[in-house]
Design a protein around this motif. Structure first.
Motif, short mmCIF file in Angstrom:
data_model
loop_
_atom_site.label_atom_id
_atom_site.label_comp_id
_atom_site.label_asym_id
_atom_site.label_seq_id
_atom_site.Cartn_x
_atom_site.Cartn_y
_atom_site.Cartn_z
N PHE A 75 0.85 -1.20 0.00
CA PHE A 75 0.00 0.00 0.00
C PHE A 75 0.88 1.24 0.00
O PHE A 75 1.93 1.26 0.63
CB PHE A 75 -0.92 0.02 1.23
N LYS A 76 0.42 2.28 -0.72
CA LYS A 76 1.18 3.52 -0.82
C LYS A 76 0.30 4.70 -0.41
O LYS A 76 -0.90 4.70 -0.65
CB LYS A 76 1.66 3.72 -2.25
N LEU A 77 0.94 5.69 0.17
CA LEU A 77 0.26 6.90 0.58
C LEU A 77 -0.28 7.62 -0.66
O LEU A 77 0.43 7.75 -1.67
CB LEU A 77 1.24 7.80 1.34
N ILE A 78 -1.51 8.08 -0.58
CA ILE A 78 -2.11 8.87 -1.66
C ILE A 78 -1.73 10.33 -1.44
O ILE A 78 -1.83 10.84 -0.32
CB ILE A 78 -3.65 8.72 -1.66
N GLU A 79 -1.33 11.01 -2.52
CA GLU A 79 -0.95 12.42 -2.40
C GLU A 79 -2.13 13.21 -1.84
O GLU A 79 -3.28 12.97 -2.21
CB GLU A 79 -0.59 13.02 -3.77
N LYS A 80 -1.82 14.16 -0.98
CA LYS A 80 -2.86 14.98 -0.34
C LYS A 80 -3.75 15.65 -1.39
O LYS A 80 -3.27 16.11 -2.42
CB LYS A 80 -2.24 16.05 0.55
N LYS A 81 -5.04 15.63 -1.14
CA LYS A 81 -6.09 16.27 -1.92
C LYS A 81 -6.41 15.55 -3.23
O LYS A 81 -7.33 15.94 -3.93
CB LYS A 81 -5.79 17.74 -2.16
N ARG A 82 -5.65 14.53 -3.60
CA ARG A 82 -5.98 13.78 -4.83
C ARG A 82 -7.24 12.95 -4.62
O ARG A 82 -8.07 12.81 -5.52
CB ARG A 82 -4.80 12.88 -5.21
N VAL A 83 -7.36 12.34 -3.44
CA VAL A 83 -8.52 11.54 -3.08
C VAL A 83 -8.98 12.02 -1.70
O VAL A 83 -8.16 12.21 -0.81
CB VAL A 83 -8.18 10.04 -3.03
N THR A 84 -10.29 12.21 -1.55
CA THR A 84 -10.83 12.67 -0.28
C THR A 84 -12.00 11.78 0.12
O THR A 84 -12.54 11.04 -0.70
CB THR A 84 -11.31 14.13 -0.36
N MET A 85 -12.37 11.90 1.39
CA MET A 85 -13.53 11.18 1.91
C MET A 85 -14.46 12.20 2.55
O MET A 85 -14.00 13.20 3.09
CB MET A 85 -13.10 10.14 2.94
N GLN A 86 -15.75 11.94 2.49
CA GLN A 86 -16.72 12.80 3.15
C GLN A 86 -16.68 12.48 4.63
O GLN A 86 -17.10 11.41 5.05
CB GLN A 86 -18.11 12.57 2.57
N GLY A 87 -16.17 13.42 5.40
CA GLY A 87 -16.01 13.20 6.83
C GLY A 87 -14.54 13.32 7.19
O GLY A 87 -13.67 13.34 6.32
N PRO A 88 -14.26 13.38 8.48
CA PRO A 88 -12.86 13.56 8.90
C PRO A 88 -12.02 12.31 8.69
O PRO A 88 -12.38 11.23 9.15
CB PRO A 88 -12.98 13.90 10.39
N VAL A 89 -10.93 12.48 7.96
CA VAL A 89 -9.94 11.42 7.76
C VAL A 89 -8.57 12.08 7.67
O VAL A 89 -8.41 13.07 6.96
CB VAL A 89 -10.21 10.63 6.45
N ASP A 90 -7.62 11.55 8.39
CA ASP A 90 -6.25 12.05 8.32
C ASP A 90 -5.68 11.67 6.95
O ASP A 90 -5.54 10.49 6.65
CB ASP A 90 -5.43 11.42 9.44
N PRO A 91 -5.35 12.66 6.10
CA PRO A 91 -4.84 12.33 4.76
C PRO A 91 -3.54 11.52 4.79
O PRO A 91 -3.23 10.81 3.83
CB PRO A 91 -4.63 13.68 4.09
N ALA A 92 -2.81 11.56 5.89
CA ALA A 92 -1.57 10.78 6.02
C ALA A 92 -1.87 9.30 6.25
O ALA A 92 -0.95 8.49 6.31
CB ALA A 92 -0.71 11.33 7.16
N ARG A 93 -3.16 8.93 6.36
CA ARG A 93 -3.54 7.53 6.58
C ARG A 93 -4.35 6.97 5.41
O ARG A 93 -4.81 5.84 5.48
CB ARG A 93 -4.33 7.40 7.89
N LEU A 94 -4.52 7.72 4.35
CA LEU A 94 -5.28 7.28 3.19
C LEU A 94 -4.32 6.62 2.20
O LEU A 94 -3.43 7.26 1.64
CB LEU A 94 -6.00 8.47 2.55
N LEU A 95 -4.48 5.30 2.02
CA LEU A 95 -3.53 4.49 1.25
C LEU A 95 -4.21 3.80 0.08
O LEU A 95 -5.39 3.48 0.14
CB LEU A 95 -2.89 3.44 2.16
N ILE A 96 -3.43 3.52 -0.96
CA ILE A 96 -3.92 2.86 -2.17
C ILE A 96 -3.07 1.64 -2.49
O ILE A 96 -1.87 1.63 -2.20
CB ILE A 96 -3.92 3.84 -3.38
N TYR A 97 -3.70 0.65 -3.05
CA TYR A 97 -3.01 -0.56 -3.53
C TYR A 97 -3.50 -0.82 -4.96
O TYR A 97 -4.70 -0.94 -5.18
CB TYR A 97 -3.34 -1.76 -2.64
#
Length: 181
Positions: A134-156
């Protein structure tokens, strides 16, 4: 079925099998013990509750007859792109650190690949999930509705290059059950 032995220091044999409807109550109790009532307030839970998890991509881990772990995936979109949302990965506290979580993740990703899925997202710690690809997604490229720490949003990427050009808001995919992206 898949069996794996743990580390030499903590030898442990466990079995990974596809979740069945009969596992629902034991999994709910495992989630209660592991995450407590606060789990219902998490943004990731809000997405999962809207579409439910995919039983074809969800697995349990057992030591003998005792369920010690569970993993779920559900269908989402990132913008207009179909993807999977992995989690929760739940391990009985006494059995953590023995490779069960990693094996559940590997098995779930292998099955998703076999079924033709291309992307998988999760909210988690990069040092742990990065070992699995899994790799970190660049900030603001992918978002979620609601509070999520962008440093914890990962993609595989289940298919190399599948994340190229993908961006947008993660939403539950009500049409994604059984649909291959």
């Amino acid at each position: 079925m898949l069996s794996r032995a743990g580390t030499a220091m903590n030898d442990l044999t466990f079995t990974i099998r596809q979740e069945t409807a009969a596992d629902a109550e034991a999994i709910e109790r495992l989630h209660e013990r592991t995450f407590g009532p606060g789990r219902f307030a998490r943004t990731a839970f809000r997405i999962r509750e809207k579409v439910g998890h995919r039983i074809d991509l969800s697995f349990t881990a057992r030591v003998g007859t005792l369920m010690v772990g569970s993993i779920w995936q559900c269908s989402i979109t990132i913008g207009e792109t179909p993807a999977l949302f992995l989690g929760p990965v739940t391990i009985e506290p006494a059995f953590r650190g023995r490779g069960i979580g990693q094996e559940l993740i590997r098995r779930s990703l292998e099955e998703a690949t076999k079924l033709g899925h291309r992307l998988c997202v999760l909210v988690g710690d990069e040092p742990y999930y990065g070992k699995l690809g899994f790799k970190l997604i660049e900030k603001k490229r992918v978002t979620m509705q609601g509070p999520v720490d962008p440093a914890r949003l990962l993609i595989y990427e289940l298919e190399p290059g599948a994340f190229e050009g993908v961006a947008g808001v993660i939403r539950p995919d009500w049409n994604g059950i059984g649909v291959i992206g």
